[in-house]
Design a protein around this motif. Structure first.
Motif, short mmCIF file in Angstrom:
data_model
loop_
_atom_site.label_atom_id
_atom_site.label_comp_id
_atom_site.label_asym_id
_atom_site.label_seq_id
_atom_site.Cartn_x
_atom_site.Cartn_y
_atom_site.Cartn_z
N UNK A 30 0.82 -1.21 0.00
CA UNK A 30 0.00 0.00 0.00
C UNK A 30 0.85 1.26 0.00
N UNK A 31 0.58 2.15 -0.96
CA UNK A 31 1.24 3.44 -1.00
C UNK A 31 2.67 3.44 -1.51
N UNK A 32 3.13 2.32 -2.06
CA UNK A 32 4.50 2.26 -2.58
C UNK A 32 4.54 2.93 -3.96
N UNK A 80 12.31 4.08 -6.47
CA UNK A 80 13.04 2.87 -6.09
C UNK A 80 12.14 1.64 -6.21
N UNK A 81 10.91 1.75 -5.70
CA UNK A 81 9.97 0.64 -5.80
C UNK A 81 9.61 0.36 -7.25
N UNK A 104 12.53 -1.42 -8.88
CA UNK A 104 12.72 -2.78 -8.35
C UNK A 104 11.66 -3.74 -8.86
N UNK A 105 10.41 -3.29 -8.90
CA UNK A 105 9.34 -4.17 -9.36
C UNK A 105 9.47 -4.45 -10.85
N UNK A 106 9.84 -3.43 -11.63
CA UNK A 106 10.08 -3.64 -13.05
C UNK A 106 11.15 -4.71 -13.28
N UNK A 107 12.25 -4.59 -12.53
CA UNK A 107 13.36 -5.53 -12.69
C UNK A 107 12.95 -6.94 -12.25
N UNK A 108 12.21 -7.01 -11.14
CA UNK A 108 11.78 -8.31 -10.63
C UNK A 108 10.88 -9.03 -11.63
#
Length: 238
Positions: A21-23, A27-28, A31-35
Motif C-alpha cells: 500500500x502506497x508504494x 526505487x519501488x 525494483x518491481x520492473x526488474x523483478x
C-alpha cells in the motif's frame, strides 16, 4: 547450481501476505520492473544456460516464478507502476483469497485473466477508484468470474473525484445475478458513488451476514429506503 538453489528453496516457508500500500517511489518502481522482467515475464528463448558453464541465472529460467503460498496481496495506491508490469506481478499469485487493487491502473484485461483462473478463490476484493476499469468489465467479472463466486467482502467504492463507472443497468445486473450477492454471504459491501436507487435496494436478496455497508456519495438515495433495506434485508449491519 540450479539444483542447489531448488534444495535451498525447499527449506523456505512461503509468504502468505504482502502489503505494498502506497508504494510509489522511484526505487519501488524500478525494483518491481526488474523483478517482473527477470523472474516472471520469462520467454522460452531465454531458458538456455548462459555462457559461463551452465550457471543458473534469472534470465535463463525455464518457467516464470509463481507464489502459490501467498494468499493476501495489497496494492492500494500503487499508481506509478506500468499497467503491464503490475498485472504480470498480480498473475504470479495463483491462489489469492484477498486482493486489494484500490487506486491502481489495472485494466479490464486483468479481470479477464483473473476470471479464467482455475485456482483463485477470492474472499475479499477491492476495486475502489480503479479509473481504467469499465462498467462492463466489472459486471462481467462479478457475474461470470468463478473466482468471485465466494466473495464475502467487496468494495466498489468511488467518490466525487473518481465516481464508479457502473450505470444503473449494470448495478441491477450485479445485484440480481452476481453469485456473491445471490448467495447472501456478503459481510462487507461498499457501493459508494454508484447510481444506487431505492428500486435497486428492493432487488437485493436477503443479506443476513452483512455487517458493514458503504453508501457514500449517493445523493439521490432516500434515507427511508436505506432504513427499510436495513430492517428487512440486512438486519445485522453494524
Amino acid at each position: 547450481t540450479d539444483d542447489d538453489d531448488l534444495e535451498r528453496r525447499k527449506e523456505c516457508k512461503d509468504l502468505t501476505a504482502v502489503d505494498f500500500t502506497g508504494c510509489i517511489s522511484a526505487v519501488f518502481f524500478s525494483a518491481l520492473n526488474e523483478f517482473v522482467k527477470e523472474y516472471i515475464d520469462v520467454s522460452d528463448s531465454s531458458s538456455s544456460s548462459d555462457e559461463e558453464g551452465g550457471r543458473w541465472t534469472p534470465s535463463n529460467r525455464k518457467f516464470p516464478l509463481q507464489f502459490p503460498g501467498l494468499l493476501r496481496l495489497g496494492l492500494m495506491g500503487v499508481r506509478s507502476v506500468r499497467t503491464d508490469v503490475l498485472e504480470s506481478f498480480i498473475l504470479a499469485f495463483p491462489n489469492l483469497t484477498h486482493l486489494d487493487l484500490s487506486c491502481t491502473r489495472v485494466s479490464p484485461e486483468l479481470l479477464v485473466s483473473l476470471a479464467s483462473s482455475e485456482t483463485l478463490r477470492l474472499q475479499a476484493l477491492s476495486l475502489s477508484r480503479c479509473t481504467r476499469l469499465t462498467a462492463d468489465s466489472i459486471t462481467d467479472f462479478l457475474v461470470h468470474g468463478r473466482c468471485t463466486f465466494g466473495l464475502k467482502q467487496l468494495s466498489l467504492y468511488g467518490d466525487a473525484t473518481y465516481p464508479s463507472p457502473l450505470t444503473a443497468d449494470h448495478l441491477s445486473t450485479i445485484i440480481t445475478q452476481a453469485p456473491c450477492f445471490t448467495s447472501s454471504a456478503l459481510e462487507y459491501l461498499d457501493l459508494s458513488s454508484t447510481p444506487l436507487s431505492a428500486l435497486h435496494l428492493t432487488f437485493f436478496p436477503q443479506q443476513p451476514k452483512l455487517r458493514s455497508l458503504g453508501l457514500s456519495y449517493i445523493r439521490n438515495l432516500p434515507i427511508r429506503a436505506i432504513a427499510d433495506f436495513l430492517l428487512t434485508r440486512a438486519p445485522s449491519v453494524e
